[in-house]
Scaffold this active site. Sequence first.
Site, PDB file in Angstrom:
ATOM      1  N   TYR A 143       0.849  -1.197   0.000  1.00  0.00           N
ATOM      2  CA  TYR A 143       0.000   0.000   0.000  1.00  0.00           C
ATOM      3  C   TYR A 143       0.877   1.236   0.000  1.00  0.00           C
ATOM      4  CZ  TYR A 143      -3.601   3.383   1.189  1.00  0.00           C
ATOM      5  OH  TYR A 143      -4.458   4.463   1.172  1.00  0.00           O
ATOM      6  N   ASP A 235       9.397   3.091   0.644  1.00  0.00           N
ATOM      7  CA  ASP A 235       8.255   3.790   1.222  1.00  0.00           C
ATOM      8  C   ASP A 235       8.307   3.560   2.735  1.00  0.00           C
ATOM      9  OD1 ASP A 235       5.903   4.849   2.087  1.00  0.00           O
ATOM     10  OD2 ASP A 235       4.616   3.834   0.624  1.00  0.00           O
ATOM     11  N   LYS A 264       3.236   9.913   8.379  1.00  0.00           N
ATOM     12  CA  LYS A 264       2.905   9.447   9.730  1.00  0.00           C
ATOM     13  C   LYS A 264       3.805  10.055  10.827  1.00  0.00           C
ATOM     14  CE  LYS A 264       0.105   5.854   7.921  1.00  0.00           C
ATOM     15  NZ  LYS A 264       0.233   4.962   6.798  1.00  0.00           N
TER      16      LYS A 264
HETATM   17  C1  LIG Z   1      -0.266   5.263   5.302  1.00  0.00           C
HETATM   18  C2  LIG Z   1       0.625   4.945   4.153  1.00  0.00           C
HETATM   19  C3  LIG Z   1       0.644   5.699   2.970  1.00  0.00           C
HETATM   20  C4  LIG Z   1      -0.363   6.788   2.726  1.00  0.00           C
HETATM   21  O1  LIG Z   1      -0.234   7.823   3.616  1.00  0.00           O
HETATM   22  P1  LIG Z   1      -1.498   8.817   3.844  1.00  0.00           P
HETATM   23  O2  LIG Z   1      -0.964   9.857   4.786  1.00  0.00           O
HETATM   24  O3  LIG Z   1      -2.594   7.976   4.419  1.00  0.00           O
HETATM   25  O4  LIG Z   1      -1.851   9.376   2.521  1.00  0.00           O
HETATM   26  C5  LIG Z   1       1.589   5.420   2.012  1.00  0.00           C
HETATM   27  N1  LIG Z   1       2.489   4.430   2.176  1.00  0.00           N
HETATM   28  C6  LIG Z   1       2.495   3.656   3.283  1.00  0.00           C
HETATM   29  C7  LIG Z   1       3.520   2.594   3.426  1.00  0.00           C
HETATM   30  C8  LIG Z   1       1.556   3.879   4.299  1.00  0.00           C
HETATM   31  O5  LIG Z   1       1.548   3.106   5.379  1.00  0.00           O
END
Ligand SMILES: *Cc1c(COP(=O)(O)O)cnc(C)c1O
Length: 448
Positions: A143, A235, A264
């Site tokens: 994701y 990521d 985050k």
């Molecule tokens: C949460 C998340 C995203 C997206 O971040 P948002 O702030 O919700 O747009 C992208 N990559 C990873 C690995 C995530 O856990």
Amino acid sequence: MNDDNSRDLYDRALSVMPGGVNSAVRAAIEPYPFFVQKGDAGHVIDADGNRYIDWVMGLGPLLLGHSLPDQVQAAIQQQASAGPMYGTPTEVEVDLAEFVVRHVPSVEKIRFVNSGTEATVSAVRLARGHTGRNKIVVMQGGYHGAQESTLVEGNAENPAPSSAGIPQSFAEHTLPVPFNDEDAMREVFEEHGDDIAAVLTEPILANYGIVHPEDGYHEFLRELTNEHGSLLIFDEVITGFRVGGLGCAQSEFGITPDLTTFGKVIGGGFPVGAIGGRAEIIDDFAPAGDVFQAGTFSGHPVTMAAGLETLQFAAENDVYGHVNGLGERLRSGLTDIVADQAPSYTVTGTDSMFKVIFTRDGPGKDSLEEQCAAGCRQNPTCPRYDYCPKNAAGVKNAETDRWRRVFWGQMKAQDVFLSQNQFECQFVSYGHTDEDVERTLEAYKHAL
Ligand SMILES: *Cc1c(COP(=O)(O)O)cnc(C)c1O
């Protein structure tokens, strides 16, 4: 447990918001989500006054828990009372950029944005602009936010949009492969190597499992992308400043990606994202370079202050020792409980992340002695090795309905709030205590 207020709020929400929520995953709780009134250290209190031990922690951002230390709170309030934002730079953006550059060796320069999604959107555009290539390789089930280039399922031969509203012609530029599968990755590079701008992966699949990389997998990715002139993008929206302390997961694995996306934790609980990496690549962002990127709220002073003070607090206090220690106790406690009560299940996670995957097969109760002691490490000598999930298909094959429909509710009934489904990870914060861990292990004992 009374939940009248949550039910009434959800009833109102259904009339004015799609599915009654502002983020799809929040509606996964059945029959309806509880509405939160406030947080308190490692707990949340809902609209009916029920108190839960909270292992969701905002889905990752709240490294310090719900009760922010005085110095963090003061910095946020000071910044907000100076006027929320200006459309012109502020010192605190430079401070946070310098902090990240100092602690994450692969990051020489950084651009702040407003969400993890925006970070991966911009990183993909940057990789394409920098290499002059079109295709992105991603991990199946990975994701990277709600964006066109990564909401793609299937495999490298047959990629397809995983959401309505995305043209098939967009999806064709995204090549999903199984995590931990070197042969599949090699094949994709043999076929498309000259047109692959980047491999985009979480260092640990934290949105699907959790799945740990096999030994040498990231080294393999680093070598293969170098060989083909493609970029390696980690990521680290979840793992950044969560796994591996202030050096992030890349320091734990000893890998230097070309680009890293953050989100985050780096915003201390406020909306945030960031793209960091080698200066030569990051300087392709406008206005230094010709890859357009901009945002009204980017580098928002309140967010920057919250992120900076959070990370500084972590640098000056034993935050990582605390959260990783409790994480270790949870995972090793869960390993014992699972061995006793549900030997086919797999305990996963590292540092301050944990999860129990309801895998269907295991090695027989009597042969578990040499297993990974506190979370799956894909150790080939572990008796569970042939059974623990290596990629998304392994997790998907678990008892996801039992997790969501039976187990989750039993935990909630014992005042323990776990993530909404089998796939998302759970987080320990600085606000959690030994007692929270003990009570949670007891609850697992009853619910498993
Ligand atoms: C949460 C998340 C995203 C997206 O971040 P948002 O702030 O919700 O747009 C992208 N990559 C990873 C690995 C995530 O856990």
